[in-house]
Scaffold this active site. Sequence first.
Site, short mmCIF file in Angstrom:
data_model
loop_
_atom_site.label_atom_id
_atom_site.label_comp_id
_atom_site.label_asym_id
_atom_site.label_seq_id
_atom_site.Cartn_x
_atom_site.Cartn_y
_atom_site.Cartn_z
N ASP A 1 0.87 -1.18 0.00
CA ASP A 1 0.00 0.00 0.00
C ASP A 1 0.90 1.23 0.00
O ASP A 1 2.10 1.13 0.28
CB ASP A 1 -0.88 0.00 1.26
CG ASP A 1 -1.82 1.21 1.32
OD1 ASP A 1 -2.37 1.57 0.26
OD2 ASP A 1 -1.98 1.81 2.40
N TYR B 1 -0.46 8.33 -2.80
CA TYR B 1 -0.50 8.03 -4.23
C TYR B 1 -1.70 8.72 -4.91
O TYR B 1 -1.68 8.97 -6.11
CB TYR B 1 -0.63 6.52 -4.46
CG TYR B 1 0.62 5.71 -4.25
CD1 TYR B 1 1.82 6.28 -3.80
CD2 TYR B 1 0.62 4.33 -4.50
CE1 TYR B 1 2.95 5.51 -3.62
CE2 TYR B 1 1.76 3.56 -4.33
CZ TYR B 1 2.92 4.14 -3.88
OH TYR B 1 4.04 3.37 -3.71
N GLY B 2 -2.75 8.98 -4.14
CA GLY B 2 -4.04 9.38 -4.71
C GLY B 2 -4.02 10.67 -5.49
O GLY B 2 -4.89 10.91 -6.33
N CYS C 1 -3.69 -1.05 -2.09
CA CYS C 1 -3.94 0.38 -2.32
C CYS C 1 -4.94 0.54 -3.46
O CYS C 1 -4.74 0.00 -4.56
CB CYS C 1 -2.62 1.06 -2.66
SG CYS C 1 -2.77 2.78 -3.17
N ASN C 2 -6.01 1.28 -3.21
CA ASN C 2 -7.03 1.47 -4.25
C ASN C 2 -6.48 2.20 -5.47
O ASN C 2 -6.76 1.83 -6.60
CB ASN C 2 -8.21 2.27 -3.70
CG ASN C 2 -9.17 1.42 -2.90
OD1 ASN C 2 -10.12 0.88 -3.46
ND2 ASN C 2 -8.93 1.26 -1.62
N THR C 3 -5.68 3.26 -5.23
CA THR C 3 -5.15 4.03 -6.35
C THR C 3 -4.24 3.16 -7.21
O THR C 3 -4.36 3.13 -8.45
CB THR C 3 -4.37 5.27 -5.85
OG1 THR C 3 -5.21 6.01 -4.95
CG2 THR C 3 -3.95 6.15 -7.00
N GLU D 1 -6.09 11.00 8.90
CA GLU D 1 -4.76 11.02 9.50
C GLU D 1 -4.65 12.01 10.64
O GLU D 1 -3.87 11.81 11.58
CB GLU D 1 -3.71 11.29 8.42
CG GLU D 1 -3.59 10.08 7.51
CD GLU D 1 -2.44 10.16 6.53
OE1 GLU D 1 -1.93 11.27 6.31
OE2 GLU D 1 -2.08 9.11 5.99
N THR E 1 -8.45 2.80 1.33
CA THR E 1 -8.28 2.05 2.58
C THR E 1 -8.38 2.92 3.83
O THR E 1 -8.54 2.40 4.93
CB THR E 1 -6.92 1.31 2.61
OG1 THR E 1 -5.90 2.23 2.27
CG2 THR E 1 -6.93 0.15 1.63
N HIS E 2 -8.27 4.25 3.67
CA HIS E 2 -8.41 5.13 4.84
C HIS E 2 -9.87 5.37 5.22
O HIS E 2 -10.16 5.74 6.35
CB HIS E 2 -7.81 6.51 4.54
CG HIS E 2 -6.34 6.61 4.83
ND1 HIS E 2 -5.40 6.18 3.95
CD2 HIS E 2 -5.66 7.11 5.90
CE1 HIS E 2 -4.19 6.41 4.46
NE2 HIS E 2 -4.33 6.98 5.63
#
Lengths: 288, 288
Positions: A19, A51-52, A82-84, A161, A194-195
């Site tokens: 990720d 990354y997004g 990681c989705n991105t 965060e 994922t956040h």
Amino acid sequence: MHCLQGENQLAWKAIGIFDSGVGGLTVLKEIIKTLPQEDTIYLGDTARVPYGSKSPETVTRYSRQITSFLVQRDIKMLVVACNTASAVSLAALKKEFPIPIVGVIEPGARRAASVTRSGKVGVIGTAGTIKSSAYAKAIKRINPEIEVVTRACPLFVPLAEEGWVDNEVARLTAQAYLQGVKEEGVDTLVLGCTHYPILKGIIAEVMGGGVTLVDSAEETAFTVAEILRGKALLRPSSEKGNHHFFVTDVPAGFIRVGNRFLGGRLGDVYQVSLDEEGKEEEPAGEEI
Amino acid sequence: MHCLQGENQLAWKAIGIFDSGVGGLTVLKEIIKTLPQEDTIYLGDTARVPYGSKSPETVTRYSRQITSFLVQRDIKMLVVACNTASAVSLAALKKEFPIPIVGVIEPGARRAASVTRSGKVGVIGTAGTIKSSAYAKAIKRINPEIEVVTRACPLFVPLAEEGWVDNEVARLTAQAYLQGVKEEGVDTLVLGCTHYPILKGIIAEVMGGGVTLVDSAEETAFTVAEILRGKALLRPSSEKGNHHFFVTDVPAGFIRVGNRFLGGRLGDVYQVSLDEEGKEEEPAGEEI
């Protein structure tokens, strides 16, 4: 190493997971729950997170470096948590690396398609994920009748965060991002980052009771189990897996948040530097 | 190249400037205003932005790579336009590279110390900048009597990047971060991050009329001029400087925001990849 009758020696290798940072641990957690017998190697690219907001080219370059690093550690399959990275790099990785590779988009799309009753699904994620249309395409592949409404929510990651998950700022931000999606009448919302599960409470509150929130972690773990079972690559269920962690920035922050994510189960965390070939450099080990 | 009587040939070299991304262009803008005759080379590390949430070790490693890259392009001095890099890496860079190096902390601290009447100064910045105490130390070196109140504001950068600079989310976020600083009775507030001037309106509103907002850009440009003058490294004021731009992610986003920052004056923007030695790799040029 055990050697059971007829057993595939490959099965003893670890599952690789990566990720951009700490968020993928939610996926790791589900994999450990589903497959407690498996060893895992997790890499969080904490020196280059997020990354997004970055280009597909850069995210794919980073993903390649990380996959090389994990493949050199002899993994039997890779999970792009990681989705991105799943949205923009999965095809490139599958082409390049000869191991089974699973992202989080396909499983999340499958879950959403099976959950929706109204045939209207919302998807939220980073700018990179939403711009790629990866979720919309995956859902349409499963069922072309489903209408997909998407929205990038760039402030959700920094809010999570900062730990601002149920104050007025989080509430107003969620309203600003989600009002339009809600008004489209979706009955299912994919948390495509994922956040975002960290903000589940406020997202559920804004979307209202009739909307099911879907995150990819659990379904991804089922997919991993299914693939390993299909290839006879599962370790015997009597085993207990070991878990190793690598990060690209100093480990302190990852350890703190990671222990919260995994309930204190985090093992050794090592810092590595990834060059263009994904080789390890100056592995400044740090144990906890 | 011109060759005036008694003139230092070194003077014809460019000024190097770097930031984690696009924010340092506010510093570049002031340098161009103060020294229109100078050539500049700007590097924005857009593939690894942000720096403010990363460790001093990682930020210093990146800063070294970028400085190597710029020094190889034969600059006569370096401006670290990023507050976080100035706060945690300036000493290491000065030790390693034999050219004049200026950060934004020292000039910002000087301005704040000269502006305050009450002797109470507030400083806001990224987690990395605030944790380093660099501003507080710099202000105390100038005047040990000044009381310094600091606050990290991690959500200000994503808010500025989302363009939410005067809505209710920005207002509540500014209140949450600044209320305590305001209550300490400061009469001066240092905007210790190149992104924060974008939020100047809302910050001024929350802090109230009696508080002077200080950003380092203008004072840094004066410092650059002073150093170059002292070393006889200024180009003749009849010249008109050229400006070159490098980024580590694809240039599109940088070009869009950069033109807004500089009022359409952005020149060519090239993408580079920085390895451990700060060497250029695959310079995929892109003109605008």
